[in-house]
Enzyme design. Structure first.
Site, PDB file in Angstrom:
ATOM      1  N   ASP A 202     -28.232-100.679  43.031  1.00  0.00           N
ATOM      2  CA  ASP A 202     -28.021-100.578  41.585  1.00  0.00           C
ATOM      3  C   ASP A 202     -27.987 -99.119  41.108  1.00  0.00           C
ATOM      4  O   ASP A 202     -28.289 -98.815  39.957  1.00  0.00           O
ATOM      5  CB  ASP A 202     -29.105-101.347  40.828  1.00  0.00           C
ATOM      6  CG  ASP A 202     -30.510-100.833  41.133  1.00  0.00           C
ATOM      7  OD1 ASP A 202     -30.648 -99.992  42.049  1.00  0.00           O
ATOM      8  OD2 ASP A 202     -31.459-101.275  40.467  1.00  0.00           O
TER       9      ASP A 202
ATOM     10  N   HIS B 225     -12.395 -79.652  57.562  1.00  0.00           N
ATOM     11  CA  HIS B 225     -13.115 -80.321  56.473  1.00  0.00           C
ATOM     12  C   HIS B 225     -14.547 -80.641  56.892  1.00  0.00           C
ATOM     13  O   HIS B 225     -15.049 -81.737  56.635  1.00  0.00           O
ATOM     14  CB  HIS B 225     -12.368 -81.593  56.046  1.00  0.00           C
ATOM     15  CG  HIS B 225     -11.094 -81.304  55.321  1.00  0.00           C
ATOM     16  ND1 HIS B 225     -10.098 -82.231  55.161  1.00  0.00           N
ATOM     17  CD2 HIS B 225     -10.637 -80.171  54.729  1.00  0.00           C
ATOM     18  CE1 HIS B 225      -9.086 -81.695  54.490  1.00  0.00           C
ATOM     19  NE2 HIS B 225      -9.397 -80.434  54.215  1.00  0.00           N
TER      20      HIS B 225
ATOM     21  N   ASP C   8     -16.344 -72.798  51.974  1.00  0.00           N
ATOM     22  CA  ASP C   8     -15.260 -73.246  51.097  1.00  0.00           C
ATOM     23  C   ASP C   8     -15.927 -74.085  50.015  1.00  0.00           C
ATOM     24  O   ASP C   8     -16.329 -75.221  50.259  1.00  0.00           O
ATOM     25  CB  ASP C   8     -14.246 -74.069  51.904  1.00  0.00           C
ATOM     26  CG  ASP C   8     -12.999 -74.423  51.102  1.00  0.00           C
ATOM     27  OD1 ASP C   8     -13.079 -74.445  49.862  1.00  0.00           O
ATOM     28  OD2 ASP C   8     -11.951 -74.709  51.722  1.00  0.00           O
TER      29      ASP C   8
ATOM     30  N   ASP D 227     -11.658 -73.328  43.655  1.00  0.00           N
ATOM     31  CA  ASP D 227     -11.541 -73.618  45.090  1.00  0.00           C
ATOM     32  C   ASP D 227     -11.464 -72.284  45.823  1.00  0.00           C
ATOM     33  O   ASP D 227     -10.389 -71.705  45.970  1.00  0.00           O
ATOM     34  CB  ASP D 227     -10.296 -74.470  45.334  1.00  0.00           C
ATOM     35  CG  ASP D 227     -10.161 -74.925  46.783  1.00  0.00           C
ATOM     36  OD1 ASP D 227     -11.059 -74.621  47.587  1.00  0.00           O
ATOM     37  OD2 ASP D 227      -9.152 -75.578  47.102  1.00  0.00           O
TER      38      ASP D 227
ATOM     39  N   HIS E 225      -3.018 -75.200  58.788  1.00  0.00           N
ATOM     40  CA  HIS E 225      -2.895 -75.910  57.510  1.00  0.00           C
ATOM     41  C   HIS E 225      -1.903 -75.171  56.623  1.00  0.00           C
ATOM     42  O   HIS E 225      -1.340 -74.138  57.007  1.00  0.00           O
ATOM     43  CB  HIS E 225      -4.253 -76.037  56.817  1.00  0.00           C
ATOM     44  CG  HIS E 225      -4.975 -74.737  56.634  1.00  0.00           C
ATOM     45  ND1 HIS E 225      -4.602 -73.778  55.718  1.00  0.00           N
ATOM     46  CD2 HIS E 225      -6.072 -74.234  57.280  1.00  0.00           C
ATOM     47  CE1 HIS E 225      -5.417 -72.754  55.786  1.00  0.00           C
ATOM     48  NE2 HIS E 225      -6.321 -72.988  56.729  1.00  0.00           N
TER      49      HIS E 225
ATOM     50  N   HIS F 206      -2.073 -74.761  47.506  1.00  0.00           N
ATOM     51  CA  HIS F 206      -1.784 -75.986  46.766  1.00  0.00           C
ATOM     52  C   HIS F 206      -2.046 -75.750  45.291  1.00  0.00           C
ATOM     53  O   HIS F 206      -2.736 -74.803  44.899  1.00  0.00           O
ATOM     54  CB  HIS F 206      -2.650 -77.143  47.286  1.00  0.00           C
ATOM     55  CG  HIS F 206      -4.133 -76.844  47.308  1.00  0.00           C
ATOM     56  ND1 HIS F 206      -4.919 -76.899  46.171  1.00  0.00           N
ATOM     57  CD2 HIS F 206      -4.960 -76.463  48.315  1.00  0.00           C
ATOM     58  CE1 HIS F 206      -6.162 -76.582  46.493  1.00  0.00           C
ATOM     59  NE2 HIS F 206      -6.218 -76.304  47.787  1.00  0.00           N
TER      60      HIS F 206
ATOM     61  N   HIS G 182      -6.831 -80.569  44.668  1.00  0.00           N
ATOM     62  CA  HIS G 182      -5.433 -80.622  45.097  1.00  0.00           C
ATOM     63  C   HIS G 182      -4.688 -81.259  43.926  1.00  0.00           C
ATOM     64  O   HIS G 182      -4.535 -82.479  43.848  1.00  0.00           O
ATOM     65  CB  HIS G 182      -5.286 -81.423  46.384  1.00  0.00           C
ATOM     66  CG  HIS G 182      -5.913 -80.742  47.560  1.00  0.00           C
ATOM     67  ND1 HIS G 182      -7.196 -81.007  47.976  1.00  0.00           N
ATOM     68  CD2 HIS G 182      -5.451 -79.767  48.391  1.00  0.00           C
ATOM     69  CE1 HIS G 182      -7.489 -80.252  49.017  1.00  0.00           C
ATOM     70  NE2 HIS G 182      -6.450 -79.486  49.282  1.00  0.00           N
TER      71      HIS G 182
ATOM     72  N   GLU H  11      -4.566 -69.453  50.732  1.00  0.00           N
ATOM     73  CA  GLU H  11      -5.676 -69.575  51.677  1.00  0.00           C
ATOM     74  C   GLU H  11      -5.228 -69.553  53.135  1.00  0.00           C
ATOM     75  O   GLU H  11      -5.359 -70.550  53.850  1.00  0.00           O
ATOM     76  CB  GLU H  11      -6.444 -70.870  51.399  1.00  0.00           C
ATOM     77  CG  GLU H  11      -5.565 -72.119  51.277  1.00  0.00           C
ATOM     78  CD  GLU H  11      -6.383 -73.379  51.082  1.00  0.00           C
ATOM     79  OE1 GLU H  11      -7.350 -73.578  51.825  1.00  0.00           O
ATOM     80  OE2 GLU H  11      -6.050 -74.161  50.177  1.00  0.00           O
TER      81      GLU H  11
ATOM     82  N   TYR I 267      -7.963 -70.018  63.330  1.00  0.00           N
ATOM     83  CA  TYR I 267      -9.025 -70.843  63.909  1.00  0.00           C
ATOM     84  C   TYR I 267      -8.878 -70.844  65.430  1.00  0.00           C
ATOM     85  O   TYR I 267      -7.860 -71.306  65.963  1.00  0.00           O
ATOM     86  CB  TYR I 267      -8.941 -72.264  63.359  1.00  0.00           C
ATOM     87  CG  TYR I 267      -8.863 -72.286  61.848  1.00  0.00           C
ATOM     88  CD1 TYR I 267     -10.019 -72.278  61.068  1.00  0.00           C
ATOM     89  CD2 TYR I 267      -7.632 -72.270  61.200  1.00  0.00           C
ATOM     90  CE1 TYR I 267      -9.944 -72.266  59.687  1.00  0.00           C
ATOM     91  CE2 TYR I 267      -7.552 -72.255  59.813  1.00  0.00           C
ATOM     92  CZ  TYR I 267      -8.710 -72.248  59.070  1.00  0.00           C
ATOM     93  OH  TYR I 267      -8.633 -72.225  57.693  1.00  0.00           O
TER      94      TYR I 267
ATOM     95  N   ARG J 201     -11.147 -68.166  57.114  1.00  0.00           N
ATOM     96  CA  ARG J 201     -10.256 -68.536  56.012  1.00  0.00           C
ATOM     97  C   ARG J 201     -10.678 -67.746  54.787  1.00  0.00           C
ATOM     98  O   ARG J 201     -11.882 -67.566  54.537  1.00  0.00           O
ATOM     99  CB  ARG J 201     -10.310 -70.042  55.720  1.00  0.00           C
ATOM    100  CG  ARG J 201      -9.369 -70.471  54.592  1.00  0.00           C
ATOM    101  CD  ARG J 201      -9.157 -71.981  54.545  1.00  0.00           C
ATOM    102  NE  ARG J 201     -10.328 -72.768  54.188  1.00  0.00           N
ATOM    103  CZ  ARG J 201     -11.044 -73.495  55.047  1.00  0.00           C
ATOM    104  NH1 ARG J 201     -10.699 -73.520  56.346  1.00  0.00           N
ATOM    105  NH2 ARG J 201     -12.086 -74.184  54.655  1.00  0.00           N
TER     106      ARG J 201
ATOM    107  N   GLU K 175      -9.690 -67.577  50.604  1.00  0.00           N
ATOM    108  CA  GLU K 175      -8.966 -68.351  49.588  1.00  0.00           C
ATOM    109  C   GLU K 175      -9.304 -67.875  48.182  1.00  0.00           C
ATOM    110  O   GLU K 175     -10.470 -67.800  47.813  1.00  0.00           O
ATOM    111  CB  GLU K 175      -9.335 -69.832  49.729  1.00  0.00           C
ATOM    112  CG  GLU K 175      -8.686 -70.751  48.720  1.00  0.00           C
ATOM    113  CD  GLU K 175      -9.108 -72.197  48.926  1.00  0.00           C
ATOM    114  OE1 GLU K 175      -8.378 -73.095  48.477  1.00  0.00           O
ATOM    115  OE2 GLU K 175     -10.181 -72.435  49.535  1.00  0.00           O
TER     116      GLU K 175
END
Length: 464
Positions: A41, A249, A266, A277, A356, A360, A367, A393, A397, A421, A423
């Site tokens: 609940d 991710h 990130d 972002d 990647h 975006h 996104h 970004e 890797y 990375r 960004e």
């Protein structure tokens, strides 16, 4: 649940803009989100449907927006109607205050407001005699079925003279195009949430040290978001130490941070529904190794090259082209890529390590919506326009263990486990661009200076 920083005029203006694109004698329906049960609940924190929020600013579940465009005695009339939960003192004691239909019209600028309990009775009446019925098809299957049921109810009255909309229109593209171009008021919020998020990245750098855990740094981010009014993260924060950075991710955020490794974060806050972002990568101990510095500087140069090329008329396809060429040249220079350089550039060989997209759209969604105009070669050919906001970004890797490794040209061990990375959030302006990410340290010197200062302050405090 009211949390908008935008004036009511912003939302009424958006509805007027949408009305202008509705055909005559039509109805458009937009549903609010529902609360989602997390366990038994208890519910997840409520997140409003973004299209509904964009047109209303109303932040309660179960509501419905009806937009009606029709002629009344030769005059074209546009009407906005909200259905929302009724005031209920007992429910409000337990779960929080509600606006209620009586106040909703005045506070949010609707022409009329009714209780949710009246939806099934009144919506078919709004559909009666209309030519077209518009809604965002496929976004919510349960709502799609409900819309079709309302329309079927009207169709069932045809023998009594009823007339149901004969044309069902998916209006997603209309509102997505509206959302793609940000207003000055929206941009003010996005600048604020970027500043808040930049402060959070600074705090993360200051608090990071070998032996701490990823989740402890995540807590520092969330603390900084919340204390400046961004109560929620815009998405699950990625706090990835060492080889975890090579999981794009990664959100487990449970491992210890080790000396001589990098930490990739990130993370961005959400303010009044709008997302930041931002990604930063920095050394856990505050000092880049030679190899880390080389890879990091290459990614930073590629990012700056892409950002500086942003202007009206340019495309993500063009930015990808110049970014991939720079990364490929750099990886070849470091010996990570081998072979004929021209052939490597033509083949975009850097994509083995840059796995990647370059960026975006950004806005109410991380996104964000908006057509990229992708061709058959998967190139994003949408020309930039002032008011668009996007992320830039690039990343590289190089995992510790790569099951797809080319045994004929293995990557030297010294590069293994490095994931980088960087960004930023970029606004397209009339003459070029504005980088909204202004206060998250990014150069090697900025990062090392900030972390050294924090380490010295901590050491001094510990010695007192």
């Amino acid at each position: 649940m009211k949390h908008t920083l935008l004036p009511v005029s912003e939302f009424t203006g958006r509805r007027q803009q949408f009305f202008q694109q509705m055909p005559e004698n039509s109805v458009a329906l937009f549903a609010a989100a529902k609360e989602v049960t997390r366990s038994n609940d208890t519910e997840y924190p409520f997140c409003q449907d973004k299209n509904f929020y964009y047109l209303t600013g109303f932040n309660e579940p179960d509501a419905l927006l009806v937009l009606i465009k029709q002629k009344d005695q030769d005059e074209l009339v546009c009407q906005s109607v909200l259905f929302c939960r009724e005031k209920n003192p007992m429910q409000e004691i337990w779960h929080g205050r509600r606006v209620g239909p009586e106040l909703a019209s005045g506070e949010y600028g609707f022409d009329a407001s009714f209780a949710c309990e009246e939806i099934d009775e009144l919506v078919p009446k709004y559909l009666e005699g209309k030519s077209q019925l518009m809604f965002c098809q496929g976004a919510d299957e349960a709502f799609d079925r409900r819309v079709l049921n309302w329309n079927s109810q009207v169709k069932a009255t045809v023998r009594q003279g009823g007339k149901a909309p004969a044309v069902l229109v998916d209006c997603s593209s209309i509102i997505e195009e509206m959302r793609l171009i940000k207003s000055p008021a929206e941009l003010d919020i996005m600048r604020k949430v970027n500043r808040i998020s930049g402060q959070a990245h600074q705090r993360a750098m200051e608090k990071t040290a070998p032996g701490k855990f990823e989740y402890q740094i995540e807590a520092e981010l969330l603390h900084e978001f919340a204390r400046h009014g961004a109560r929620h993260a815009a998405y699950g924060s990625i706090v990835a130490g060492g080889d975890n950075a090579n999981i794009l991710h990664y959100t487990d955020n449970c491992d210890a941070l080790n000396d001589n490794e990098l930490l990739l974060i990130d993370a961005g806050g959400e303010l009044a529904g709008y997302a930041a972002d931002i990604t930063r990568t920095f050394p856990v101990n505050g000092k880049f190794t030679k190899e880390q510095k080389a890879v990091y500087q290459l990614v930073l140069e590629a990012q700056e090259l892409a950002i500086q090329a942003i202007a009206p008329g340019k495309t993500l396809a063009y930015l990808n082209e110049i970014t991939c060429e720079h990364l490929t040249r750099g990886l070849h220079g470091l010996g990570i890529l081998t072979g004929d350089l021209d052939e490597l550039i033509t083949a975009r060989a850097c994509k083995k390590f840059f796995i990647h997209g370059l960026g975006h759209w950004l806005g109410l969604d991380v996104h964000d919506v908006g057509d990229y105009q992708v061709d058959k070669k998967r190139q994003q050919l949408r020309s930039f326009e002032p008011g668009m906001v996007m992320t830039i970004e690039p990343g590289l890797y190089i995992p510790l263990h790569d099951v797809n490794e080319d045994v004929a040209a293995p990557v030297d061990e010294k590069w293994r486990g490095i994931g980088v990375r960087i960004e930023d959030n970029i606004l397209v302006t009339e003459n070029g661009y504005e980088n909204l990410t202004v206060n998250a340290p990014k150069t090697i010197e900025e990062i090392e200076t900030l972390m050294a200062k924090a380490a010295n302050a901590h050491a001094t405090a510990a010695g007192q």
